[in-house]
Design a protein around this motif. Structure first.
Motif, PDB file in Angstrom:
ATOM      1  N   ASP A  84       0.794 -29.736 -10.608  1.00 16.15           N
ATOM      2  CA  ASP A  84       0.567 -29.050  -9.347  1.00 16.15           C
ATOM      3  C   ASP A  84      -0.823 -29.475  -8.885  1.00 16.15           C
ATOM      4  N   ALA A  85      -0.942 -29.898  -7.647  1.00 16.63           N
ATOM      5  CA  ALA A  85      -2.218 -30.433  -7.163  1.00 16.63           C
ATOM      6  C   ALA A  85      -3.369 -29.439  -7.260  1.00 16.63           C
ATOM      7  N   LYS A  86      -3.046 -28.145  -7.307  1.00 18.50           N
ATOM      8  CA  LYS A  86      -4.092 -27.124  -7.383  1.00 18.50           C
ATOM      9  C   LYS A  86      -4.425 -26.718  -8.819  1.00 18.50           C
ATOM     10  N   SER A  87      -3.719 -27.307  -9.774  1.00 17.19           N
ATOM     11  CA  SER A  87      -3.936 -26.947 -11.172  1.00 17.19           C
ATOM     12  C   SER A  87      -5.282 -27.460 -11.684  1.00 17.19           C
ATOM     13  N   LYS A  88      -5.715 -26.884 -12.789  1.00 16.03           N
ATOM     14  CA  LYS A  88      -7.000 -27.262 -13.387  1.00 16.03           C
ATOM     15  C   LYS A  88      -7.031 -28.738 -13.779  1.00 16.03           C
ATOM     16  N   GLN A  91      -7.102 -30.957 -10.589  1.00 18.63           N
ATOM     17  CA  GLN A  91      -8.382 -30.865  -9.894  1.00 18.63           C
ATOM     18  C   GLN A  91      -9.498 -31.590 -10.633  1.00 18.63           C
ATOM     19  N   ALA A  92      -9.423 -31.609 -11.955  1.00 19.43           N
ATOM     20  CA  ALA A  92     -10.435 -32.329 -12.742  1.00 19.43           C
ATOM     21  C   ALA A  92     -10.384 -33.821 -12.428  1.00 19.43           C
ATOM     22  N   LEU A  93      -9.181 -34.389 -12.343  1.00 18.33           N
ATOM     23  CA  LEU A  93      -9.026 -35.813 -12.028  1.00 18.33           C
ATOM     24  C   LEU A  93      -9.351 -36.089 -10.562  1.00 18.33           C
ATOM     25  N   ARG A 103      -0.781 -33.110  -0.649  1.00 20.17           N
ATOM     26  CA  ARG A 103       0.609 -32.799  -0.962  1.00 20.17           C
ATOM     27  C   ARG A 103       0.679 -31.881  -2.179  1.00 20.17           C
ATOM     28  N   LYS A 104       1.870 -31.402  -2.486  1.00 20.47           N
ATOM     29  CA  LYS A 104       2.045 -30.375  -3.509  1.00 20.47           C
ATOM     30  C   LYS A 104       1.756 -30.857  -4.920  1.00 20.47           C
ATOM     31  N   TYR A 105       2.181 -32.085  -5.223  1.00 18.58           N
ATOM     32  CA  TYR A 105       2.052 -32.580  -6.598  1.00 18.58           C
ATOM     33  C   TYR A 105       1.081 -33.762  -6.695  1.00 18.58           C
ATOM     34  N   PHE A 106       0.355 -33.773  -7.792  1.00 16.83           N
ATOM     35  CA  PHE A 106      -0.528 -34.890  -8.129  1.00 16.83           C
ATOM     36  C   PHE A 106       0.055 -35.546  -9.374  1.00 16.83           C
ATOM     37  N   ILE A 107       0.312 -36.849  -9.292  1.00 19.21           N
ATOM     38  CA  ILE A 107       0.971 -37.566 -10.391  1.00 19.21           C
ATOM     39  C   ILE A 107       0.004 -38.604 -10.972  1.00 19.21           C
ATOM     40  N   TRP A 108      -0.231 -38.508 -12.262  1.00 17.21           N
ATOM     41  CA  TRP A 108      -1.197 -39.371 -12.943  1.00 17.21           C
ATOM     42  C   TRP A 108      -0.451 -40.300 -13.889  1.00 17.21           C
ATOM     43  N   THR A 109      -0.643 -41.609 -13.718  1.00 11.97           N
ATOM     44  CA  THR A 109       0.081 -42.578 -14.540  1.00 11.97           C
ATOM     45  C   THR A 109      -0.872 -43.509 -15.291  1.00 11.97           C
TER      46      THR A 109
END
Length: 205
Positions: A84-88, A91-93, A103-109
């Protein structure tokens, strides 16, 4: 005299028994220590967490890492985490690398790209065509890291990159997404060739 000799004989036998018992005990202990130390269980390494897809109803048909190649460009997805883009964690990344995510989701690959062709492959001002896409029912959009937007081949947060023939790069890349998760496909498009690979054919309803 006979009693004295008998006592000495008995004492001698007792001493021998004690010595034998001590020797046998030492041997048993040594025998226990040797094999135990040789066969002691080695600590098992914790399994690498390569994704959290199941959290979003995405059950993998194939396990990561997954490699897809087209036109000599090899793209390997090593790891993917959806937040979730607002999650801890997100937000750290986002703050660390200067992402702008609305947008709603942040995806880290975590990825590895390899140029197996005989010509340069790149994403830069000389070639702005994206060479791979992640599709979950809609396209996930790549997000530009302000901290390394002008850094070629960043190993921390990828944006512009260039690979000479035979070269590879392991790095991290961010995406954003705003729809339901229905599937998961990797598309690689390079030099007029296109390849797709399904990681999840259909999400669990």
């Amino acid at each position: 005299m006979k009693k004295t000799m008998l006592s000495k004989t008995m004492m001698g036998r007792t001493a021998v028994k004690v010595l034998l018992a001590t020797t046998l005990l030492a041997g048993v202990i040594a025998g226990q220590v040797g094999p135990a130390s040789a066969t002691a269980a080695k600590p098992t390494a914790a399994p690498i967490m390569r994704d959290n897809l199941s959290k979003y109803g995405l059950v993998k048909d194939v396990e990561l890492p997954v490699t897809v190649e087209a036109g000599g460009l090899s793209y390997t997805l090593e790891k993917i985490m959806i937040y979730d883009a607002k999650s801890k964690d997100a937000q750290a990344l986002i703050k660390k690398y200067g992402y702008n995510v609305e947008r709603k989701y942040f995806i880290w690959t975590k990825i590895t790209i390899t140029n197996n062709s005989k010509t340069v492959v790149q994403f830069s001002s000389k070639d702005l065509s994206e060479k791979w896409r992640l599709y979950f029912g809609k396209d996930a959009l790549t997000v530009m890291p302000q901290s390394s937007a002008n850094k070629l081949n960043s190993k921390d947060a990828l944006w512009v990159w260039k690979l000479e023939p035979g070269k590879k790069l392991s790095t991290y890349q961010a995406f954003s997404y705003d729809e339901n998760f229905k599937t998961f496909v990797i598309w690689v498009d390079n030099k007029g060739q296109f390849t797709e690979k399904y990681i999840v054919k259909r999400a669990v309803e």
